[in-house]
Design a protein around this motif. Structure first.
Motif, PDB file in Angstrom:
ATOM      1  N   GLU A 153      -4.661   9.605  -0.641  1.00 22.76           N
ATOM      2  CA  GLU A 153      -3.846   9.794  -1.848  1.00 22.76           C
ATOM      3  C   GLU A 153      -2.821   8.676  -2.043  1.00 22.76           C
ATOM      4  O   GLU A 153      -2.649   8.158  -3.144  1.00 22.76           O
ATOM      5  CB  GLU A 153      -3.142  11.151  -1.784  1.00 22.76           C
ATOM      6  N   GLU A 154      -2.147   8.285  -0.964  1.00 21.89           N
ATOM      7  CA  GLU A 154      -1.132   7.229  -1.060  1.00 21.89           C
ATOM      8  C   GLU A 154      -1.758   5.908  -1.530  1.00 21.89           C
ATOM      9  O   GLU A 154      -1.259   5.251  -2.441  1.00 21.89           O
ATOM     10  CB  GLU A 154      -0.441   7.024   0.285  1.00 21.89           C
ATOM     11  N   HIS A 155      -2.887   5.531  -0.911  1.00 24.45           N
ATOM     12  CA  HIS A 155      -3.574   4.307  -1.297  1.00 24.45           C
ATOM     13  C   HIS A 155      -4.141   4.412  -2.709  1.00 24.45           C
ATOM     14  O   HIS A 155      -4.132   3.442  -3.462  1.00 24.45           O
ATOM     15  CB  HIS A 155      -4.696   3.962  -0.311  1.00 24.45           C
ATOM     16  N   GLU A 156      -4.601   5.607  -3.063  1.00 25.37           N
ATOM     17  CA  GLU A 156      -5.162   5.803  -4.395  1.00 25.37           C
ATOM     18  C   GLU A 156      -4.085   5.634  -5.472  1.00 25.37           C
ATOM     19  O   GLU A 156      -4.326   5.036  -6.517  1.00 25.37           O
ATOM     20  CB  GLU A 156      -5.821   7.175  -4.494  1.00 25.37           C
ATOM     21  N   ASN A 157      -2.883   6.154  -5.203  1.00 30.92           N
ATOM     22  CA  ASN A 157      -1.773   5.978  -6.156  1.00 30.92           C
ATOM     23  C   ASN A 157      -1.415   4.503  -6.314  1.00 30.92           C
ATOM     24  O   ASN A 157      -1.210   4.021  -7.431  1.00 30.92           O
ATOM     25  CB  ASN A 157      -0.543   6.774  -5.711  1.00 30.92           C
ATOM     26  N   THR A 158      -1.366   3.783  -5.203  1.00 31.62           N
ATOM     27  CA  THR A 158      -1.073   2.348  -5.244  1.00 31.62           C
ATOM     28  C   THR A 158      -2.186   1.610  -5.974  1.00 31.62           C
ATOM     29  O   THR A 158      -1.937   0.691  -6.759  1.00 31.62           O
ATOM     30  CB  THR A 158      -0.907   1.789  -3.819  1.00 31.62           C
ATOM     31  N   TRP A 159      -3.430   2.007  -5.744  1.00 28.33           N
ATOM     32  CA  TRP A 159      -4.593   1.416  -6.416  1.00 28.33           C
ATOM     33  C   TRP A 159      -4.483   1.603  -7.932  1.00 28.33           C
ATOM     34  O   TRP A 159      -4.693   0.679  -8.699  1.00 28.33           O
ATOM     35  CB  TRP A 159      -5.870   2.031  -5.858  1.00 28.33           C
ATOM     36  N   ASN A 160      -4.122   2.816  -8.369  1.00 29.34           N
ATOM     37  CA  ASN A 160      -3.977   3.080  -9.801  1.00 29.34           C
ATOM     38  C   ASN A 160      -2.853   2.229 -10.407  1.00 29.34           C
ATOM     39  O   ASN A 160      -2.985   1.720 -11.521  1.00 29.34           O
ATOM     40  CB  ASN A 160      -3.743   4.565 -10.061  1.00 29.34           C
ATOM     41  N   GLU A 161      -1.766   2.058  -9.667  1.00 28.30           N
ATOM     42  CA  GLU A 161      -0.670   1.195 -10.130  1.00 28.30           C
ATOM     43  C   GLU A 161      -1.145  -0.254 -10.246  1.00 28.30           C
ATOM     44  O   GLU A 161      -0.793  -0.958 -11.200  1.00 28.30           O
ATOM     45  CB  GLU A 161       0.521   1.274  -9.168  1.00 28.30           C
ATOM     46  N   LEU A 162      -1.940  -0.680  -9.290  1.00 25.38           N
ATOM     47  CA  LEU A 162      -2.485  -2.040  -9.304  1.00 25.38           C
ATOM     48  C   LEU A 162      -3.341  -2.266 -10.549  1.00 25.38           C
ATOM     49  O   LEU A 162      -3.226  -3.296 -11.221  1.00 25.38           O
ATOM     50  CB  LEU A 162      -3.310  -2.270  -8.036  1.00 25.38           C
ATOM     51  N   ILE A 163      -4.172  -1.308 -10.886  1.00 29.75           N
ATOM     52  CA  ILE A 163      -5.030  -1.405 -12.073  1.00 29.75           C
ATOM     53  C   ILE A 163      -4.186  -1.436 -13.342  1.00 29.75           C
ATOM     54  O   ILE A 163      -4.433  -2.236 -14.249  1.00 29.75           O
ATOM     55  CB  ILE A 163      -6.057  -0.243 -12.097  1.00 29.75           C
ATOM     56  N   GLU A 164      -3.183  -0.589 -13.415  1.00 30.13           N
ATOM     57  CA  GLU A 164      -2.324  -0.568 -14.607  1.00 30.13           C
ATOM     58  C   GLU A 164      -1.574  -1.885 -14.755  1.00 30.13           C
ATOM     59  O   GLU A 164      -1.428  -2.407 -15.864  1.00 30.13           O
ATOM     60  CB  GLU A 164      -1.348   0.616 -14.554  1.00 30.13           C
TER      61      GLU A 164
END
Length: 194
Positions: A153-164
């Motif tokens: 979950e933590e990496h996924e949230n960071t991943w979504n921020e990276l995409i945005e």
């Protein structure tokens, strides 16, 4: 020549080292790249030479992927080589300019299938890829793919921020491009005297 380059690196002669790196780069071929790669990959001061030694495999990958939407596991004859790379070595490969954004993602995906224990490192490797160069539809396709990797979950949230952030950077780049065009047009418009 490689031994001399290693000695020059050890002695800290940066000018001579950069000249030697260029000479070695010109001598890297399809038949000797693996030898150069394996000889230099664990020497921190020879990162450029190690990266240069990967050019033949990257060129071959680009040729395999030419005209295809993705590099399938079935047609990827280089996979046996790069799936054995350490995370730091794969990061070097992902920085190679001859690989396009989509191909870099394919390589990373194929590597991750063989190295799924490296979940902690996957985010740092995803950050290397310039997603801002892709259309929204392709970015969403990649986002969905990464979601299936269960990176936490933590990496996924960071991943979504990276995409945005990548989307914002792309939009900003487009806006700058449009502003630059307007300025150029204004330069060529005749001025009215008043």
């Amino acid at each position: 020549l490689l031994d001399f380059l290693i000695a020059v690196d050890f002695l800290g002669c940066e000018r001579l080292k950069s000249v030697l790196e260029e000479i070695v780069k010109k001598k890297i071929t399809e038949s000797n790249w693996k030898k150069v790669f394996h000889y230099t990959k664990n020497i921190p001061g020879l990162v450029n030479t190690t990266k240069n030694s990967m050019s033949p495999i990257c060129t071959r990958l680009a040729e395999l992927a030419k005209g295809k939407d993705s590099l399938s596991l079935e047609c990827d004859s280089c996979q046996q080589e790069y799936t054995k790379y350490s995370t730091s070595t794969l990061k070097l490969m992902l920085k190679n300019d001859c690989l396009g954004v989509w191909l870099k993602f394919d390589v990373l995906r194929n590597w991750f299938f063989e190295n799924s224990e490296a979940k902690g490192e996957i985010l740092s490797m995803l950050k290397i890829i310039q997603f801002k160069e892709l259309k929204d539809s392709k970015v969403e396709e990649i986002r969905s793919e990464v979601k299936t990797w269960n990176i936490g979950e933590e990496h996924e949230n960071t991943w979504n921020e990276l995409i945005e952030t990548a989307k914002k950077e792309r939009e900003l780049g487009w806006e700058r491009g449009r502003m630059g065009l307007r300025e150029k047009r204004n330069l060529f418009r005749p001025r009215m005297s008043g």
